[in-house]
Design an enzyme around this catalytic site. Structure first.
Site, PDB file in Angstrom:
ATOM      1  N   PHE A 152     -70.307 -99.673 -11.629  1.00 37.64           N
ATOM      2  CA  PHE A 152     -69.799-100.109 -10.338  1.00 37.64           C
ATOM      3  C   PHE A 152     -68.335-100.467 -10.486  1.00 37.64           C
ATOM      4  O   PHE A 152     -67.836-100.615 -11.606  1.00 37.64           O
ATOM      5  CB  PHE A 152     -70.594-101.315  -9.824  1.00 37.64           C
ATOM      6  CG  PHE A 152     -71.353-101.026  -8.565  1.00 37.64           C
ATOM      7  CD1 PHE A 152     -72.274-100.002  -8.532  1.00 37.64           C
ATOM      8  CD2 PHE A 152     -71.141-101.764  -7.411  1.00 37.64           C
ATOM      9  CE1 PHE A 152     -72.965 -99.716  -7.374  1.00 37.64           C
ATOM     10  CE2 PHE A 152     -71.837-101.485  -6.244  1.00 37.64           C
ATOM     11  CZ  PHE A 152     -72.746-100.467  -6.222  1.00 37.64           C
TER      12      PHE A 152
ATOM     13  N   GLN B 183     -63.091-110.645   1.813  1.00 35.66           N
ATOM     14  CA  GLN B 183     -63.090-109.287   1.272  1.00 35.66           C
ATOM     15  C   GLN B 183     -63.279-108.245   2.364  1.00 35.66           C
ATOM     16  O   GLN B 183     -64.117-108.406   3.244  1.00 35.66           O
ATOM     17  CB  GLN B 183     -64.220-109.125   0.251  1.00 35.66           C
ATOM     18  CG  GLN B 183     -64.255-107.710  -0.341  1.00 35.66           C
ATOM     19  CD  GLN B 183     -65.108-107.642  -1.587  1.00 35.66           C
ATOM     20  OE1 GLN B 183     -66.331-107.509  -1.501  1.00 35.66           O
ATOM     21  NE2 GLN B 183     -64.484-107.758  -2.738  1.00 35.66           N
TER      22      GLN B 183
ATOM     23  N   HIS C 205     -64.307-104.381   2.708  1.00 41.28           N
ATOM     24  CA  HIS C 205     -64.930-103.300   1.929  1.00 41.28           C
ATOM     25  C   HIS C 205     -64.261-101.984   2.297  1.00 41.28           C
ATOM     26  O   HIS C 205     -64.043-101.715   3.481  1.00 41.28           O
ATOM     27  CB  HIS C 205     -66.427-103.235   2.223  1.00 41.28           C
ATOM     28  CG  HIS C 205     -67.197-102.445   1.204  1.00 41.28           C
ATOM     29  ND1 HIS C 205     -67.113-101.078   1.108  1.00 41.28           N
ATOM     30  CD2 HIS C 205     -68.048-102.847   0.229  1.00 41.28           C
ATOM     31  CE1 HIS C 205     -67.889-100.673   0.108  1.00 41.28           C
ATOM     32  NE2 HIS C 205     -68.461-101.725  -0.442  1.00 41.28           N
TER      33      HIS C 205
ATOM     34  N   LEU D   3     -72.095-100.334   6.341  1.00 41.79           N
ATOM     35  CA  LEU D   3     -71.632-100.218   4.964  1.00 41.79           C
ATOM     36  C   LEU D   3     -72.103 -98.914   4.320  1.00 41.79           C
ATOM     37  O   LEU D   3     -73.282 -98.583   4.341  1.00 41.79           O
ATOM     38  CB  LEU D   3     -72.175-101.403   4.156  1.00 41.79           C
ATOM     39  CG  LEU D   3     -71.849-101.370   2.666  1.00 41.79           C
ATOM     40  CD1 LEU D   3     -70.355-101.520   2.427  1.00 41.79           C
ATOM     41  CD2 LEU D   3     -72.612-102.451   1.934  1.00 41.79           C
TER      42      LEU D   3
ATOM     43  N   GLU E 295     -70.793 -99.000  -2.312  1.00 39.83           N
ATOM     44  CA  GLU E 295     -69.928 -98.628  -3.421  1.00 39.83           C
ATOM     45  C   GLU E 295     -70.681 -97.714  -4.387  1.00 39.83           C
ATOM     46  O   GLU E 295     -70.081 -96.988  -5.180  1.00 39.83           O
ATOM     47  CB  GLU E 295     -69.474 -99.907  -4.132  1.00 39.83           C
ATOM     48  CG  GLU E 295     -68.407 -99.684  -5.163  1.00 39.83           C
ATOM     49  CD  GLU E 295     -67.778-101.004  -5.613  1.00 39.83           C
ATOM     50  OE1 GLU E 295     -67.366-101.782  -4.741  1.00 39.83           O
ATOM     51  OE2 GLU E 295     -67.709-101.233  -6.817  1.00 39.83           O
TER      52      GLU E 295
ATOM     53  N   ARG F  98     -62.257-103.747  -4.860  1.00 39.83           N
ATOM     54  CA  ARG F  98     -62.276-103.449  -3.425  1.00 39.83           C
ATOM     55  C   ARG F  98     -60.987-103.805  -2.706  1.00 39.83           C
ATOM     56  O   ARG F  98     -60.582-103.108  -1.777  1.00 39.83           O
ATOM     57  CB  ARG F  98     -63.453-104.189  -2.785  1.00 39.83           C
ATOM     58  CG  ARG F  98     -64.771-103.602  -3.223  1.00 39.83           C
ATOM     59  CD  ARG F  98     -65.932-104.464  -2.807  1.00 39.83           C
ATOM     60  NE  ARG F  98     -67.183-103.833  -3.234  1.00 39.83           N
ATOM     61  CZ  ARG F  98     -68.370-104.388  -3.098  1.00 39.83           C
ATOM     62  NH1 ARG F  98     -68.486-105.592  -2.560  1.00 39.83           N
ATOM     63  NH2 ARG F  98     -69.453-103.764  -3.509  1.00 39.83           N
TER      64      ARG F  98
ATOM     65  N   HIS G 231     -66.248-107.662   4.872  1.00 35.39           N
ATOM     66  CA  HIS G 231     -67.496-107.485   4.130  1.00 35.39           C
ATOM     67  C   HIS G 231     -68.045-108.771   3.524  1.00 35.39           C
ATOM     68  O   HIS G 231     -69.252-108.984   3.514  1.00 35.39           O
ATOM     69  CB  HIS G 231     -67.259-106.467   3.023  1.00 35.39           C
ATOM     70  CG  HIS G 231     -68.489-106.136   2.232  1.00 35.39           C
ATOM     71  ND1 HIS G 231     -69.621-105.604   2.814  1.00 35.39           N
ATOM     72  CD2 HIS G 231     -68.775-106.249   0.914  1.00 35.39           C
ATOM     73  CE1 HIS G 231     -70.544-105.411   1.886  1.00 35.39           C
ATOM     74  NE2 HIS G 231     -70.072-105.802   0.733  1.00 35.39           N
TER      75      HIS G 231
ATOM     76  N   ARG H 137     -64.195-110.421  -4.890  1.00 36.50           N
ATOM     77  CA  ARG H 137     -65.494-110.258  -5.553  1.00 36.50           C
ATOM     78  C   ARG H 137     -65.661-108.817  -6.027  1.00 36.50           C
ATOM     79  O   ARG H 137     -65.292-107.876  -5.332  1.00 36.50           O
ATOM     80  CB  ARG H 137     -66.614-110.615  -4.579  1.00 36.50           C
ATOM     81  CG  ARG H 137     -68.000-110.406  -5.147  1.00 36.50           C
ATOM     82  CD  ARG H 137     -69.072-110.892  -4.210  1.00 36.50           C
ATOM     83  NE  ARG H 137     -69.245-110.075  -3.011  1.00 36.50           N
ATOM     84  CZ  ARG H 137     -69.836-108.880  -2.995  1.00 36.50           C
ATOM     85  NH1 ARG H 137     -70.278-108.339  -4.115  1.00 36.50           N
ATOM     86  NH2 ARG H 137     -69.969-108.222  -1.857  1.00 36.50           N
TER      87      ARG H 137
END
Lengths: 564, 291, 313
Positions: A119, A233, A235, A245, A248, A279, A344, A380
């Site tokens: 990730f 954040q 995204h 969404l 990722e 991100r 996000h 994050r």
């Protein structure tokens, strides 16, 4: 009015709340879980990609928990409390084993062990996953595990009004049964706020409709501080135009972001990590591409999965494939998925330490997105939100158990009438401002002025406009006068919470004169460790946000330049 | 036109009238029904309860026989047989664990792996798509003008729609179109796609009968004089079994239930008796001047 | 983006006024989800409109309702795809559950059914103590996950004909949930679970309605059939399972010996002599008794059938 007494009340039936509920109940204490939705409707269900974990004997042979902590610290642009990050990494493997023992059906390797994948921001692959509905599967696992406890009582579709205090001690909360609008006083000496995020205050968000900052709002009104509320954040891959969404996981499995020239533009902004840079970096890069005219008409970019092949896409990225198909009419095996950044996650939250304890009020705890420990710092990393909910949900649960052993419920009942009267006032008022108008204005202000790119003028304007909205909200009213599942009333109450939280966010963002992680100031484009390597602490006092600071905890990693 | 034809056990047993009527109208419509060589029971609705792999194997055996006969389609008058073959082929294609088990069974029986070369179809799909409503209308010698027919679909013909594929599971119109072709007046009713309860007769008959009664009552409430359906097993449940329903619910009315090709046969000029109908249906039609 | 004006007819309900239809006009584009349609009606035209919605991406199961009569998730329904030729859409609450307000129903009965199947994994004690790790093949994970994907939306139960007629039927979702644990190699309570599920499984009429309406493709009816596959291992007896055993064994036996089913034999063996005689009298009265003696030829190549039906591989 109905009154019930418990050892602990937990606000929120998502992953953090349910993990804590299971822990506290297993120790024999009585627990009430209060949520405005049935627990499986919580926003945890929407987490797609996975949960990061270093598992001894089932990780990359070169990996170790320190690499994981380092990734978190760097990913969070050094605003991370390093002891918190280390705890998160250290406990990641055992928490995944626990979830597995409770029934979570993690994807497997051929030998039967739990599978893993890369990730964003990870040095080695660590993400454990359940197809691309990891959050949903874990949420169901924890909820279903909790059905084995007789000492957990659920108050589903109960809306929290406010925290009840007696002196400096928690004395429960007041909630309202949504079906009837009957208030209930749930008395307890421990209160966990695990109510999730704030997304609905942004025009574009991947969050559920229910994410309205209720927990943060009631905390602020009770004199509890929010830490680092300027950090939000965005995204990179919200589906255009619905902002659903696209996980990722898509990029982790090899999907590539492309502009209208067909260029893999991330090569320019993150020459090593490309599309899998953190991100904040990807979202900013995308915004620049769109701003400079390299986006597609309507303001989006392409997420290209085509080279992965239809079979692989459907097997590994079913949700992304379905979402693109159902909600944008795009077959991802044949066309690029239209994406743009959307709000996000809220890195800031109720100020707690690594035990989940807040020190403003005796008996109040917080975990998950509503809390700020801080393990995410200024940004994050993917797969860390699920991890935080369960690791810190459990840590906090254990802390609560210790607290409950050494404390007794406050003997007196507090006077909760003013709390109820304040809620009913919206119904009783015949004229005034309508929640819909205020919410829409707020959503525009937050998106335009407290968004991906910020500066002094935008933020100052936001602060003054939100201040004004808060004044107008005092005369908010609802047209529906019935007590029969009056959702209009709850929308008004949500608006009140969003405005209180947004006010601290905008104020803190205006105050932080540097760029760090997701907080990007056009007028202060550099990180300023000398002046700003510190947490913002905000209290709401009437019309004023009071700001103070707390130091960042270091263990071993010195700040360095953040390149990917 | 030649069509591979899978009659199914019921239509060669106590729902024989389904087969009788189907054969009669097929002849008139120049459809040559080629019975599947040495076909076996598909075990529809029951064998998959015992063992999914055995069930799938039994169905694939029939489809392989059809393939050997040189056809790529197999028509059946029975919705349960249809559903059974279609779901079995779908599982075989999409469930690798089941496929492995099935392949071993086929091998044990000296048969080949199934290559998905045959589509199972309902006989009414052949009527609508290949024969055509207009063409059917041309064969009508005795328009059933004025008779109100409840058009019932039941479950297995329609669901799951992503496997069955012919029409919407919620707004179907195949049976209605066929009924309209006979000159009769089709009557839609709320429970037209609900289950007749037949599958429960082997384990929970009281509820099975209640479901059948729900269908009949719903059709009757909308003004139907008779009911038409597309399934050999609905036929067992809704025709003769009505006596049981009458007893259980102490009802003084009956709603004669015909298989769809029986109604078409009537309009083609065949007598109720030639079409193998039960006494109740014969009597009702006589009262409406049809014999 | 091109927009079209649509009319949304919503069946509203409240305790005071009962049920009534109300129409709203608004513009939608080709991406507009029904959840967004409802949100806009609520914020721009009728703040009193009550409905549930949360994730708007079909994982939370909140927005269950009937759209044009079809049990659906509002978020999974694109407005312009759902409109009829007059650009209208009808929206009402789910069947079966008591109405609370507008599109909101009380689905406690759904949850209660879920709780009845012990919906949680009971792992081996050594695993819970951390002494042993659990392994699971990817194939087992795939099947468990299929039935675990249920999002508690309640649509299947709202549309199930057996649930409506039979209080003792646990309903499709609870069966999928229950079977998911039977199927999980990590679980230790298989026989207790069969006790909970087996009788109820034979109260399902296999009509595939749950399969049809499930927005997650869980295929609950298949889970029920897979549960029935365990009948031979099930030690308990209820009137329902005793009858089912007789019936299914007879079916199997008939196919094993002749390749086909003789309904008359089946009736006799399943219902017993008395009931079968009553059926015979009904048949006589109907003039169809002659069909009871229809004798179709057995399958010629019975070896093929027998070899296929051999032990589970």
């Amino acid at each position: 009015m109905e009154k019930k007494e418990y050892d602990a009340v937990i606000l929120g039936g998502g992953l953090a709340g349910l993990m804590a509920a299971n822990i506290v109940a297993a120790a024999g204490f009585s627990v009430a879980v209060v949520s405005k939705v049935f627990p499986t409707r919580s926003h945890s269900a929407a987490a797609e990609g996975g949960i990061a974990a270093y598992m001894m004997g089932n990780s990359d042979p070169n990996d170790d928990p320190d690499f994981m902590s380092y990734d978190e610290v760097k990913g969070g642009d050094y605003l991370v409390d390093q002891d918190a990050a280390e705890l998160l990494s250290k406990k990641s493997g055992e928490i995944v084993s626990l979830l597995d023992a409770w029934g979570a059906p993690f994807n497997r390797q051929p030998d039967g062990r739990i599978a893993l994948r890369y990730f964003g921001g990870q040095t080695y692959p660590r993400t454990r996953f359940i197809a691309d509905k990891t959050g949903m599967a874990l949420l169901h696992t924890l909820f279903e595990h909790s059905t084995g406890f007789k000492n957990i009582e659920y108050y589903n579709e109960y809306y929290v009004l406010d925290i009840v205090k007696e002196g400096n001690n928690v004395n429960g909360l007041v909630a309202m049964e949504m079906k009837t609008l009957n208030p209930i006083y749930l008395k307890s000496r421990a209160l966990l706020i695990a109510s999730g995020g704030i997304g609905m205050m942004y025009k574009h968000t991947t969050n559920s409709y229910i994410n309205t900052g209720d927990g943060q709002g009631i905390a602020l009104r009770s004199g509890v501080a929010l830490k680092d509320p300027e950090f939000v954040q965005f995204h990179p891959t919200g589906l255009y135009p619905s902002d659903i969404l696209i996980s990722e996981a898509a990029r982790a499995e090899g999907a590539i972001l492309k502009n209208n020239k067909g260029e893999r533009f991330m090569a320019k902004y993150a020459p090593h990590k490309f599309d899998l840079a953190p991100r904040d970096i990807v979202s900013r890069s995308m915004t620049i591409e769109i701003r400079e005219g390299r986006g597609f008409e309507g303001g989006y970019l392409g997420l290209d999965l085509r080279h992965l092949g239809k079979k692989y896409i459907i097997e590994r990225l079913a949700l992304a494939y379905d979402a693109a198909k159902n909600f944008s009419g795009v077959d991802a095996s044949e066309e690029m998925i239209p994406v743009r950044p959307a709000q996000h996650y809220f890195m800031g939250g109720i100020d707690v330490d690594t035990t989940g304890t807040n020190h403003d009020l005796n008996g109040i705890f917080s975990a998950g997105e509503s809390a700020c420990v801080s393990v995410h710092g200024a940004n994050r990393l993917g797969s860390n939100s699920l991890l935080e909910t369960v690791v810190y949900g459990r840590e906090t649960g254990n802390t609560m158990v210790e607290f409950l052993k050494t404390h007794k419920n406050v003997e007196t009942n507090s006077n909760v009438e003013p709390i109820i009267d304040a809620a009913y006032a919206y119904i009783k008022r015949e004229t005034g401002e309508h929640f819909g108008v205020l919410t829409e204005e707020l959503r525009d202000i937050m998106w335009d002025n407290v968004g991906i790119f910020r500066d002094n003028d935008k933020l100052a304007e936001a602060v003054s406009k939100i201040k004004d909205l808060r004044v107008r909200a005092r005369s908010m009213y609802v047209t529906d006068k019935t007590s029969n599942y009056n959702t209009e009333l709850f929308n008004a109450l949500e608006t009140r919470n969003m405005l209180d939280v947004a006010y601290t966010m905008a104020t803190a963002a205006l105050n932080r004169k540097e760029t760090r992680g997701a907080h990007f100031r056009d007028d202060f484009p550099e990180r300023d460790d000398k002046n700003w390597m510190k947490h913002t602490i905000t209290y709401l006092a009437g019309d004023e946000v009071k700001i103070s600071y707390k130091p960042v905890t270091y263990t071993r990693w010195k700040p360095e330049v953040r390149v990917y | 036109m030649k069509v591979a034809y899978y009659p199914g056990c019921a239509s060669h047993g106590i729902a024989k009238d389904v087969d009788i009527a189907t054969q009669l109208i097929a002849k008139d419509l120049d459809l040559e029904l080629m019975e599947v060589d040495d076909w076996n029971c598909c075990g529809g609705g029951f064998m998959d309860d015992k063992n999914e792999a055995v069930h799938a194997s039994l169905n694939l055996r029939n489809l392989e026989k059809v393939e050997k006969m040189g056809y790529d389609k197999m028509a059946t008058p029975c919705s349960v047989c249809l559903n059974s073959h279609k779901v079995a082929a779908d599982k075989y294609e999409n469930d690798p664990v089941l496929k492995e088990d099935v392949d071993q069974r086929l091998k044990d029986a000296n048969m080949e792996e199934y290559d998905n070369g045959v589509e199972s179809e309902h006989f009414i799909w052949v009527l609508i798509r290949d024969v055509g409503i207009e063409n059917i209308r041309k064969h009508v010698k005795r328009p059933l003008t004025g008779i109100k027919i409840g058009t019932y679909y039941g479950c297995q013909l329609l669901r799951p729609s992503n496997v069955m594929g012919f029409e919407s599971a919620f707004n179907p119109h195949s049976v209605m179109d066929l009924v309209a072709a006979t000159g009769a007046t089709p009557v839609a009713f709320p429970m037209k796609t609900a289950c007749c309860g037949f599958p429960l007769m082997g384990s929970n008959p009281p509820v099975a009968l209640k479901m059948a009664n729900n269908i009949l009552s719903s059709a009757r409430n909308e003004g139907s004089e008779m009911l038409v359906h597309p399934c050999s097993l609905c036929h067992l449940q809704l025709d003769v079994t009505q006596d049981k329903i009458q007893r259980q619910f102490k009802q003084d009315w009956r709603l004669p239930a015909l298989y769809i090709t029986q109604l078409i046969g009537l309009s083609f000029g065949y007598t109720p008796k030639q079409l193998g109908m039960s006494k109740g249906s014969i009597e009702y039609l006589r009262s409406r001047g049809i014999s | 983006m091109e927009e079209k004006e649509i009319t949304v007819n919503i069946k509203k309900y409240n305790d005071k006024d009962g049920a009534f239809w109300k129409s709203y006009k608004l513009k939608a584009d080709k991406y507009t989800q029904m959840t967004e349609v409802l949100r806009r009606i609520k914020s721009e035209q009728d703040p009193s409109l009550a409905y549930r919605a949360s994730c708007h991406m079909a994982v939370c199961g909140s927005c269950s309702m009937k759209i044009n009569g079809i049990p659906s998730l509002a978020c999974r329904t694109i407005a312009l795809q759902a409109v009829d030729e007059k650009n209208e859409i009808n929206v009402e609450s789910m069947d079966y559950y008591p109405g609370v307000r507008d599109l909101i129903t009380d689905i406690d009965v759904f949850y209660d059914k879920m709780y009845k199947v012990m919906p949680r994994l009971i792992a081996d004690e050594s695993v819970l103590m951390g002494e042993n790790e659990q392994r699971m093949t990817p194939e087992n994970q795939t099947e468990v996950w299929k039935f675990q994907e249920c999002i508690y939306c309640g649509l299947c139960v709202s549309a199930c004909p057996s649930v409506k007629e039979d209080e003792q039927f646990l309903g499709p979702a609870a069966h999928a949930k229950g079977f998911r644990f039977i199927d999980d190699v990590r679980d230790t309570k298989k026989s207790e679970r069969l006790d909970l599920l087996m009788d109820s499984a034979y109260r399902c009429t296999s009509c595939y309605m749950c399969y049809e309406v499930c927005p997650q493709d869980v295929q609950p009816v298949i889970a029920i059939k897979k549960t029935k596959n365990y009948l031979d291992q099930y030690k308990g007896n209820t009137p329902i399972t005793i009858m089912a055993r007789k019936h299914d064994d007879t079916v199997e036996n008939l196919i094993e010996t002749t390749g086909k089913i003789k309904e008359s034999t089946l009736f006799l063996k399943t219902f017993g002599f008395g009931e079968a005689m009553r059926d015979a009298i009904d048949m006589l009265k109907s003039g169809k008794f002659k069909y009871a003696f229809e004798k179709d030829s057995n399958v010629k190549n019975m070896n093929e059938i027998k070899n296929m039906m051999g032990e589970k591989k």
